[in-house]
Design a protein around this motif. Sequence first.
Motif, short mmCIF file in Angstrom:
data_model
loop_
_atom_site.label_atom_id
_atom_site.label_comp_id
_atom_site.label_asym_id
_atom_site.label_seq_id
_atom_site.Cartn_x
_atom_site.Cartn_y
_atom_site.Cartn_z
N LEU A 44 -55.99 10.07 35.42
CA LEU A 44 -56.36 10.87 36.59
C LEU A 44 -56.32 10.07 37.87
N GLN A 45 -56.38 8.73 37.77
CA GLN A 45 -56.33 7.91 38.99
C GLN A 45 -55.02 8.09 39.74
N GLY A 46 -53.95 8.34 39.00
CA GLY A 46 -52.66 8.52 39.65
C GLY A 46 -52.32 9.95 39.98
N LEU A 47 -53.31 10.86 39.88
CA LEU A 47 -53.05 12.27 40.12
C LEU A 47 -52.50 12.51 41.52
N VAL A 48 -52.99 11.76 42.52
CA VAL A 48 -52.51 11.91 43.90
C VAL A 48 -51.62 10.75 44.32
N SER A 49 -52.02 9.53 43.97
CA SER A 49 -51.33 8.36 44.48
C SER A 49 -49.93 8.20 43.90
N ASP A 50 -49.69 8.70 42.70
CA ASP A 50 -48.37 8.53 42.09
C ASP A 50 -47.38 9.61 42.49
N VAL A 51 -47.84 10.61 43.26
CA VAL A 51 -46.97 11.73 43.60
C VAL A 51 -45.74 11.29 44.41
N PRO A 52 -45.87 10.46 45.48
CA PRO A 52 -44.67 10.09 46.25
C PRO A 52 -43.59 9.43 45.41
N GLN A 53 -43.99 8.53 44.48
CA GLN A 53 -42.99 7.88 43.64
C GLN A 53 -42.26 8.89 42.75
N GLU A 54 -43.00 9.85 42.24
CA GLU A 54 -42.36 10.83 41.37
C GLU A 54 -41.50 11.80 42.17
N LEU A 55 -41.92 12.11 43.39
CA LEU A 55 -41.07 12.94 44.25
C LEU A 55 -39.77 12.21 44.60
N LYS A 56 -39.86 10.92 44.77
CA LYS A 56 -38.66 10.13 45.02
C LYS A 56 -37.71 10.19 43.83
N ALA A 57 -38.29 10.16 42.62
CA ALA A 57 -37.46 10.28 41.41
C ALA A 57 -36.80 11.65 41.33
N VAL A 58 -37.50 12.69 41.80
CA VAL A 58 -36.91 14.03 41.84
C VAL A 58 -35.71 14.04 42.79
N ALA A 59 -35.87 13.42 43.96
CA ALA A 59 -34.77 13.39 44.93
C ALA A 59 -33.57 12.63 44.39
N GLU A 60 -33.84 11.58 43.63
CA GLU A 60 -32.72 10.78 43.09
C GLU A 60 -31.89 11.56 42.09
N GLN A 61 -32.50 12.54 41.44
CA GLN A 61 -31.75 13.29 40.44
C GLN A 61 -30.85 14.36 41.06
N PHE A 62 -30.81 14.42 42.40
CA PHE A 62 -29.81 15.26 43.05
C PHE A 62 -28.40 14.77 42.72
N SER A 63 -28.29 13.51 42.34
CA SER A 63 -26.98 12.97 42.00
C SER A 63 -26.38 13.61 40.74
N ILE A 64 -27.21 14.25 39.91
CA ILE A 64 -26.69 14.86 38.68
C ILE A 64 -25.76 16.02 38.99
N PRO A 65 -26.18 17.04 39.76
CA PRO A 65 -25.20 18.09 40.10
C PRO A 65 -24.10 17.57 41.02
N GLN A 66 -24.45 16.60 41.87
CA GLN A 66 -23.46 16.06 42.79
C GLN A 66 -22.31 15.39 42.03
N ASN A 67 -22.65 14.56 41.05
CA ASN A 67 -21.61 13.89 40.26
C ASN A 67 -20.79 14.88 39.44
N ARG A 68 -21.47 15.93 38.93
CA ARG A 68 -20.72 16.92 38.16
C ARG A 68 -19.68 17.62 39.02
N VAL A 69 -20.05 17.98 40.25
CA VAL A 69 -19.09 18.63 41.15
C VAL A 69 -17.95 17.68 41.50
N LEU A 70 -18.28 16.40 41.74
CA LEU A 70 -17.24 15.42 42.05
C LEU A 70 -16.27 15.25 40.89
N GLU A 71 -16.81 15.26 39.65
CA GLU A 71 -15.93 15.15 38.48
C GLU A 71 -14.97 16.33 38.40
N GLU A 72 -15.49 17.52 38.66
CA GLU A 72 -14.63 18.70 38.59
C GLU A 72 -13.60 18.70 39.72
N LEU A 73 -13.99 18.17 40.89
CA LEU A 73 -13.01 18.08 41.98
C LEU A 73 -11.93 17.06 41.68
#
Length: 806
Positions: free
Chosen positions: A197-226
């Motif tokens: 529970l200690q990381g309930l608030v403090s760990d949120v920015p790091q996990e949100l950053k990990a969410v943003a990094e996974q934008f590369s998954i659809p991005q790479n798929r589109v690049l492969e198809e192109l």
Amino acid sequence: MRHSGSLGPIALLLGLELALCRGQATSQYCGPQGQAERLHFTRLGKGRWLDLQARPPGSLDPLYRMVRGFLDMVQLNPFPEGLVRVALNEPSSVRTSDVVRYEAGYVVCAVIAGLFLLIVPTVGFCFCCCRCRRRCGGRVKVEHKSMACERGSLMTFLLLITLLLLTGVICAFITNQKTHDEVGPGVRAVPGVLNSLQGLVSDVPQELKAVAEQFSIPQNRVLEELDAVGVNLGSTIHTQLRGTVYPMLATLQRLGQDLQVSLDHLQLLNSSTGYLQTQQEPLVSSLQDHRHKLLSLLQDGQCQGCASALSHIQLLELGANFSQVPSVKSVLQKLKSVPEANFSNMVQKDNSTFNTLPVLTAMETANIVQELKEEVAQIPEEVRTLSEGFPGSEAADRWRQALAQAENSSRPYLRMIQRYERYRWIAGYVLSSVILLVVICNLLGLSLGLWGISAREDSSHTEAKGEAGAQFLMAGVGLSFLFSGPFIILIFATFLLGGNVQTLVCRSWENQELYQFADTPGNLPPSMNLSHLLGLKKDISIPSAYQQCKEGAALWKVLQLNGSYDPEKHLDINKYTAKLREQVESFNIDMKDLDLLNEAAKRDLEAFRSSGIEKIDYPSFLTQIQKPVVKVDILKLVKELEKLSQAQTESALGQQLKQEAQALQSLFQEKILPRQTHVVTLNQSVHALSASASNLQESECFLNREMAYFIQYVNWAREMVTEHIATCQPLSGALDNGRVILCDLIANPWNAFWFCLAWCTFLLIPSIIFAIKTTKHFRPIRKRLSSTSSEETQLFHIPRVTSLKL
């Protein structure tokens, strides 16, 4: 995907071909090329989640309900809000009278336990002294006829009590072990819960950053198809179109004939309608003249049997009115020069030309694909700032510090709980084993005593079996007296703790009275202000926060995070996708060399498209066609008039009727029969021309598939942020788990253990009484009053039973 050149005429050709082929509709089908594959993202936020605890239903549930019912009778008072408030804020001000008043039920139980602790060991000590002097028990009165019935009743009651003891001690063993099994893991889980529970608030920015990094998954798929689009796009377009173009080319040869047939039907429609309209007025005039003459003849008083024909003569009028149908001359005027093209020769050329489509497409896409890849490779600004937008707050620091302090301060108490639980488990195991020994002594004593009694009829038997049975029963009595004190001490100690946990904590926790108490100002000391420690918003109460968290509310809706945070703003990539869509929609492939229709065929199709042939009001034609030309059947009327002419006695009247019948026959042959023939032709033409179909639908399969990848990411990111990362649901889950662990997994078997042990302990009293009374029946009955010297010298020996000979 838009294709310049002849793709527009292709769609036109398909649409008109559908409209002229009796309603056979065709639509563009994307197939696998338009379906996006399922992307797999890494699940985030799960490390801060606790597995929800739940006690599965079991065979001990009836016992647990019985114990809770007993505790509800012991503690009838509601949650003592005032007493707890004073105890937390000013412990020295707590009045003993208030505690005794609230714990009145437990005080009564304490009095009962004290009396038991005083009386039973005292009685046991007195009984032991009495037995040493051979003054108590061991003697039976003079043998009489009801002795067997008395002995049987005593043995039966003792056996029933022993079986109840056995049931209770088995439950005591089970619940004692279950309590020990649950206390250890429950205590060890506390630090882990607080740490997560200690990381309930403090760990949120790091996990949100990990969410943003996974934008590369659809991005790479589109690049492969192109990357592969230059090689595959031509074949993809060819594959998409061939299912439509090849059948179209196969029917294109029939298209010229269909156009000519449709034109012929339209001309027949026009000529038949014109003929029917021009012949309608003379026919109406003729029918009126004949009806007037026939009515005059049939209404003559000398006309015999003419009344039945009058109703038929009334229907001698026009049925269908073709002056009400629309004209098709304007459509024929637009189609006067159709057809011009030779569709048969054109099909052979188009078949070979269409197969060059993949080659043309591959050559045209190289530069366009490179521009698209550069656009896709960029990361939207909204996604890049997803983690930066989450606000920090002092509440997060207070939250983390309070939980860290709670974790550190709880460890010594948790170790102490585990140590004392081990002592309790050992004591419970030992005392349960003592009760089990009492049960074994009773069962062995009853078995051997019954064996000894049944063998008394044999003159050669000895009294050893009955004596052994009596000794076992007395051993059980001795164990019961000896351990009654430890029994009641352990029972009351566990009962006082477990009962108050259930009635004071669990009951109020389950109905959320604890949350209401913690939320009321002044109930908790300032150092324990939960709303401040948790950083709750001022307008949100603790019960409301718990309920919202349980329903999955986001952190920024419950906690004071020094600002608002809207994940939708950071996940709005419409600008990014709109720009990409704009470039894809402007993706033109020059196919000027691919011409499936010559100019003459285009003019033919365009003429049919703009002629308005599908707008003709065919229902108006069908309405008139379904009506008869004349409302009455002329031929039947002619036959009826001929019969009437022959039946007349007045020759002049009969001759006139015969002449009218002949005139109607001539009218049918000259005007009505040709009109019926034209109506049949008109019916065929209308049905042939009235079939129609919708235009061809267009879809952008490639664009839809690429957009679907980004939509998958946005949906996944929204779910992660709102339901797994920035949610306060782990807090409500931790509270629910704490209640389940403390109340369901620990308190239930704990309370069931002392209940079963108390059950057995209080059953020891009737067990002692019936064991002592049953013992004297197992000892040998003497025929004399004296006893042997060996009996007198044995310490704690119970004298043999003697009787007087009557």
